[in-house]
Write a protein that holds these residues in place. Structure first.
Motif, short mmCIF file in Angstrom:
data_model
loop_
_atom_site.label_atom_id
_atom_site.label_comp_id
_atom_site.label_asym_id
_atom_site.label_seq_id
_atom_site.Cartn_x
_atom_site.Cartn_y
_atom_site.Cartn_z
N ILE A 1 0.98 -1.22 -0.15
CA ILE A 1 0.07 -0.15 0.08
C ILE A 1 0.99 1.33 0.04
CG2 ILE A 1 -1.93 1.20 1.46
CD1 ILE A 1 -2.71 -1.52 2.29
N ILE A 2 2.02 1.19 0.65
CA ILE A 2 2.87 2.43 0.57
C ILE A 2 3.35 2.62 -0.90
CG2 ILE A 2 5.12 3.17 1.66
CD1 ILE A 2 4.55 1.46 4.22
N ALA A 3 3.79 1.59 -1.48
CA ALA A 3 4.14 1.74 -2.76
C ALA A 3 2.92 2.37 -3.71
CB ALA A 3 4.59 0.40 -3.57
N ASP A 4 1.80 2.03 -3.61
CA ASP A 4 0.47 2.61 -4.24
C ASP A 4 0.58 3.89 -3.79
OD1 ASP A 4 0.06 0.28 -5.50
OD2 ASP A 4 -1.33 -0.35 -3.77
N ALA A 5 0.77 4.30 -2.60
CA ALA A 5 0.71 5.90 -2.30
C ALA A 5 1.65 6.69 -2.81
CB ALA A 5 0.63 5.86 -0.66
N LEU A 6 3.11 5.99 -2.80
CA LEU A 6 4.01 6.94 -3.37
C LEU A 6 3.78 7.03 -4.97
CD1 LEU A 6 7.06 5.44 -1.30
CD2 LEU A 6 5.87 7.54 -0.92
N LEU A 7 3.34 6.14 -5.59
CA LEU A 7 3.01 6.31 -6.80
C LEU A 7 1.84 6.96 -7.44
CD1 LEU A 7 4.76 2.68 -8.10
CD2 LEU A 7 5.81 5.23 -8.31
N LEU B 1 13.68 19.27 6.97
CA LEU B 1 14.12 18.12 6.26
C LEU B 1 13.20 16.98 6.02
CD1 LEU B 1 17.78 18.49 7.32
CD2 LEU B 1 17.08 19.08 5.06
N VAL B 2 12.56 16.79 7.16
CA VAL B 2 11.63 15.53 7.09
C VAL B 2 10.57 15.65 5.92
CG1 VAL B 2 9.95 14.03 8.37
CG2 VAL B 2 12.45 14.52 9.39
N TYR B 3 9.90 16.93 6.14
CA TYR B 3 8.94 17.19 5.28
C TYR B 3 9.40 17.60 3.78
CZ TYR B 3 5.10 20.14 3.27
OH TYR B 3 4.03 20.39 2.66
N ILE B 4 10.44 17.82 3.45
CA ILE B 4 10.97 17.82 2.14
C ILE B 4 11.28 16.48 1.77
CG2 ILE B 4 12.98 18.42 0.73
CD1 ILE B 4 13.52 21.08 2.36
N GLY B 5 11.70 15.40 2.38
CA GLY B 5 11.97 14.24 2.05
C GLY B 5 10.54 13.47 1.70
N ILE B 6 9.24 13.56 2.57
CA ILE B 6 8.33 13.32 2.26
C ILE B 6 7.69 13.78 0.83
CG2 ILE B 6 5.83 13.35 2.83
CD1 ILE B 6 6.81 13.29 5.74
N LEU B 7 7.87 15.09 0.48
CA LEU B 7 7.65 15.49 -0.68
C LEU B 7 8.31 14.95 -1.70
CD1 LEU B 7 7.27 19.75 0.16
CD2 LEU B 7 5.37 17.82 0.05
N ILE B 8 9.52 14.78 -1.82
CA ILE B 8 10.50 14.05 -2.56
C ILE B 8 10.06 12.57 -3.07
CG2 ILE B 8 12.51 13.22 -3.25
CD1 ILE B 8 13.81 15.79 -1.82
N SER B 9 9.62 12.02 -1.87
CA SER B 9 9.06 10.70 -1.97
C SER B 9 7.75 10.47 -2.83
CB SER B 9 8.93 9.88 -0.34
OG SER B 9 10.13 9.96 0.33
N LEU B 10 6.99 11.49 -2.68
CA LEU B 10 5.67 11.61 -3.29
C LEU B 10 5.74 11.98 -4.73
CD1 LEU B 10 3.37 12.90 -0.23
CD2 LEU B 10 3.31 10.64 -1.41
N THR B 11 6.96 12.71 -5.24
CA THR B 11 6.90 12.98 -6.35
C THR B 11 7.93 12.34 -7.53
OG1 THR B 11 8.80 14.79 -5.65
CG2 THR B 11 6.34 15.52 -5.67
N VAL B 12 9.30 12.10 -6.85
CA VAL B 12 10.47 11.37 -7.75
C VAL B 12 10.05 10.16 -8.01
CG1 VAL B 12 12.54 10.72 -7.58
CG2 VAL B 12 11.95 12.91 -6.61
#
Length: 219
Positions: A32-38, A160-171
């Motif tokens: 489910i985490i992969a589905d959320a990130l993609l 930094l944690v927030y930026i990491g989450i944004l990168i995880s949701l976009t890249v």
């Protein structure tokens, strides 16, 4: 003869065909985490983004500290459950459906196994740098720590944690969409960097003497 030629042609196609690449969804675990990130599950991705933004706003801009926020949330939850239970007993209503609040032994063991695995990896890297004389690993660790120190001086830990989450949701989503173009550019970049590294290795790193421990093991 025709069958032999067709068999040879099919074998040649199998040999010449490139290996099947692992999809981004499989690389992320396929859960489910992969589905959320993609963004295959829009509700999960949107919930993660909204939750991270809300926490970042509360801690970074509103002036809340994690301790005060947790205390206020628990205080509100306890008040609601207390008055709910009192009103239920007076009105002959069912009590609030509160599950057993306990941490299972299996969860603690899994968390301890994950922590032990990461600690052993860090200790192995430190051992390889200090005793193994691995110059390449030493330079990679130095560069990584310098990057962390540099970005840590520009942003707070929560940012930094927030930026990491944004990168995880976009890249990952962008890479999944443009994987062929990105792989081509990364392959060319890797070739250029590898050529530069080989020059540095031949001219500088190869002239650095190895550690005494390795010489003893060879002898």
């Amino acid at each position: 003869m025709g069958d032999d030629d067709s068999d040879r042609q099919s074998v040649g196609e199998q040999v010449s065909s490139p290996p099947r690449r692992k999809s981004v969804h499989q690389a992320l675990g396929g859960s489910i985490i992969a589905d959320a990130l993609l963004w295959k599950r829009w509700t999960a991705g949107a919930f993660l983004l909204v939750t991270a933004t809300a926490f970042w706003f509360l801690f970074e801009w509103a002036g809340y500290s994690p301790l005060s926020l947790v205390a206020n949330v628990l205080l509100l939850l306890i008040l609601i459950l207390f008055f709910w239970a009192k009103s239920a007993s007076l009105l002959n209503r069912p009590l609030p459906p509160l599950p057993n609040l306990e941490v299972s032994e299996d969860f603690v063991e899994r968390a301890a196994d994950v922590a032990r695995l990461w600690i052993n990896r860090i200790l192995k890297v430190a051992h390889d740098i200090s005793l193994g004389g691995d110059v390449r690993l030493f330079l990679q660790v130095i560069f990584g720590l310098w990057l962390i120190s540099y970005f840590g001086s520009l942003f707070s830990f929560l940012s930094l944690v927030y930026i990491g989450i944004l990168i995880s949701l976009t890249v990952p989503a962008l890479y999944d969409k443009y994987q062929d173009h990105v792989d081509d550019k990364l392959s060319k970049t890797h070739e250029v960097l590898s050529s530069h590294y080989r020059k540095i290795d031949d001219n500088i790193l190869s002239k650095i003497p190895r550690s005494i421990n390795k010489e003893k093991k060879i002898q």
